[in-house]
Design an enzyme around this catalytic site. Structure first.
Site, PDB file in Angstrom:
ATOM      1  N   HIS A 156      72.766   0.247  20.692  1.00  0.00           N
ATOM      2  CA  HIS A 156      73.855   1.032  21.284  1.00  0.00           C
ATOM      3  C   HIS A 156      74.053   0.639  22.752  1.00  0.00           C
ATOM      4  CE1 HIS A 156      74.424   3.274  17.717  1.00  0.00           C
ATOM      5  NE2 HIS A 156      73.321   4.008  17.804  1.00  0.00           N
ATOM      6  N   ASP A 176      81.200  -1.658  14.985  1.00  0.00           N
ATOM      7  CA  ASP A 176      80.147  -1.370  14.012  1.00  0.00           C
ATOM      8  C   ASP A 176      78.997  -2.383  14.109  1.00  0.00           C
ATOM      9  OD1 ASP A 176      78.905  -0.058  11.945  1.00  0.00           O
ATOM     10  OD2 ASP A 176      80.052  -1.037  10.366  1.00  0.00           O
ATOM     11  N   LEU A 192      95.817  -1.789  31.302  1.00  0.00           N
ATOM     12  CA  LEU A 192      95.436  -1.470  29.920  1.00  0.00           C
ATOM     13  C   LEU A 192      95.176   0.029  29.762  1.00  0.00           C
ATOM     14  CD1 LEU A 192      94.186  -2.719  27.138  1.00  0.00           C
ATOM     15  CD2 LEU A 192      92.013  -2.258  28.248  1.00  0.00           C
TER      16      LEU A 192
END
Ligand code: FPP
Length: 241
Positions: A34, A17, A128
């Site tokens: 962004h 966020d 991962l």
């Protein structure tokens, strides 16, 4: 006196966020934030891989993000295109496996295709496991699981009495993943915002003050240190110190 050591989380989930605020603080358009957010994600995936975290789930586009201006949504689609084209090689080299969670049906066909190719290319990787939540909402996830189970009951292949937590979890987008033990949210906001509502039932929530574009390996390690200080009781009594 026993000192139990908190085991590091296997599954970390992040609400990325503050991209917009980060950009606005710099007098720049939200799109600038962004773009910086994608770089932060690259850093954090690299660092998480190095730390041996097994599962990382990131909230990239929520079911509520459709309320944003169309221009911003289109910009995010553009970033996803770039991400899937440019970053997949780097992730593949780190043996990261990429999966999408959420309902990508309303996304442009080429974005869906690029996402599917990224998943395909990295499907056998043993490093991962990165889940990118796209058009994901915790409530929508629970509803689609309930519909799936109702369908099985109607078809006569499932006895309602056999529906328990494990059975329900197997119908969620996160089927097969352990629940996240740690949910990190950046930019100082202390809400789940419809992220992993079922899965995060017992997750520790760590809120960090920096906006997502400033989040890095050190911030991740601070969040892990905070997690280790927590006393996880799961409804039981405090652990003996
Ligand atoms: C939160 O900032 C971020 C988003 C809604 C999604 C965008 C996420 C990224 C660009 C990083 C990952 C990207 C890809 C391509 C996987 P915000 O816009 O809600 O910030 P604000 O709360 O300050 O307005």
């Amino acid at each position: 006196m026993t000192m139990e050591k908190q085991i590091d989380p296997q599954h970390v989930a992040i609400i990325m966020d503050g991209n917009g605020r980060w950009a606005e603080q710099r007098g720049m358009p939200r799109s600038f934030g962004h773009r910086a957010g994608v770089e932060a994600l690259r850093r954090v995936v690299r660092h998480s891989s190095g730390l041996g975290i097994r599962y990382l789930t990131v909230y990239a586009f929520s079911t509520e993000n459709w309320k944003r201006p169309r221009r911003e949504i289109e910009f995010l689609f553009g970033l996803l295109r770039e991400y899937f084209k440019k970053t997949v090689e780097e992730l593949h080299a780190m043996r990261v496996r990429i999966l999408m969670i959420g309902d990508m049906t309303p996304f442009p066909a080429d974005v869906r295709e690029l996402a599917a190719k990224a998943g395909q290319k990295t499907r056998d990787n043993d490093g991962l496991r990165l889940q990118i939540a796209l058009n994901y909402g915790g409530r929508a996830d629970i509803i689609q699981a309930a519909r799936n189970l109702a369908g099985q009951v109607l078809a006569g292949t499932l006895d309602p009495a056999a529906i328990d937590e494990d059975c329900f979890a197997r119908c969620l987008h996160t089927a097969g993943l352990p629940d996240p033990e740690l949910v990190i949210r950046t930019s100082g906001e202390s809400r789940l915002s419809n992220f992993l509502l079922w899965q995060a039932a017992y997750a520790e929530l760590v809120v960090t003050k920096e906006c997502w574009p400033d989040f890095d390996g050190a911030a991740l390690e601070n969040a892990l240190a905070e997690y280790r200080r927590r006393d996880r009781r799961f409804g039981s009594v405090p652990r003996k110190k």
